[in-house]
Design a protein around this motif. Structure first.
Motif, PDB file in Angstrom:
ATOM      1  N   VAL A  90       0.936  -1.142  -0.075  1.00 52.42           N
ATOM      2  CA  VAL A  90      -0.145   0.037   0.059  1.00 52.42           C
ATOM      3  C   VAL A  90       0.848   1.093   0.006  1.00 52.42           C
ATOM      4  O   VAL A  90       2.065   1.208   0.492  1.00 52.42           O
ATOM      5  N   ASP A  91       0.372   2.224  -0.276  1.00 45.48           N
ATOM      6  CA  ASP A  91       1.030   3.614  -0.235  1.00 45.48           C
ATOM      7  C   ASP A  91       1.381   3.992   1.202  1.00 45.48           C
ATOM      8  O   ASP A  91       0.259   4.153   1.895  1.00 45.48           O
ATOM      9  N   GLU A  94      -1.250   6.175   2.970  1.00 42.64           N
ATOM     10  CA  GLU A  94      -2.579   5.749   3.044  1.00 42.64           C
ATOM     11  C   GLU A  94      -2.763   4.863   4.221  1.00 42.64           C
ATOM     12  O   GLU A  94      -3.740   4.389   4.533  1.00 42.64           O
TER      13      GLU A  94
END
Length: 134
Positions: A90-91, A94
């Motif tokens: 995931v980023d 985020e």
């Protein structure tokens, strides 16, 4: 972008502040308080825990002494987050820091000379003792 990990010496309660940028450093104390209080909520803190925590909060103070046991915990939580991000790419911007902090604090930790403890439970017990002492 910078990632911050905080670990409380006595309880090993962990906070995770992801994706901080240079302007965030001016507000680090406020970000720390926000992360601490919201991570406590994620760990099941009730009103008495939150009140005790609020009364004990002071400007952020980072220990300047090298405690190898705490450094070991910091290395471990960093490794665990790296594994989590590798498993679920995931980023980092985020990632929910409160949830990650609660997840890290719901993992047993070994404290040299004291054995194993659960950081979330240890922090709630510490806050209860502070509340009872007031």
């Amino acid at each position: 972008m910078t990632v911050f990990f905080f670990v409380h010496d006595e309880t090993r309660f962990s906070l995770f502040l992801p994706a901080l940028t240079k302007p965030d450093f001016a507000e680090l104390n406020d970000l720390f308080i926000d992360a601490f209080m919201n991570t406590l909520l994620k760990c099941g803190a009730d009103e008495r825990h939150m009140t005790a925590a609020q009364q004990c909060l002071r400007p952020l103070l980072v220990d300047t002494q090298c405690n190898r046991s705490v450094q070991g915990t910091l290395n471990r939580v960093k490794f665990e987050v790296e594994c989590m991000l590798e498993d679920e790419p995931v980023d980092l911007a985020e990632v929910a820091g409160y949830s990650v902090g609660a997840w890290l604090s719901d993992t047993p930790r070994n404290i040299k000379g004291k054995g194993m403890l659960w950081p979330d439970r240890a922090m709630l017990e510490l806050l209860e003792s502070l509340d009872a002492g007031s």
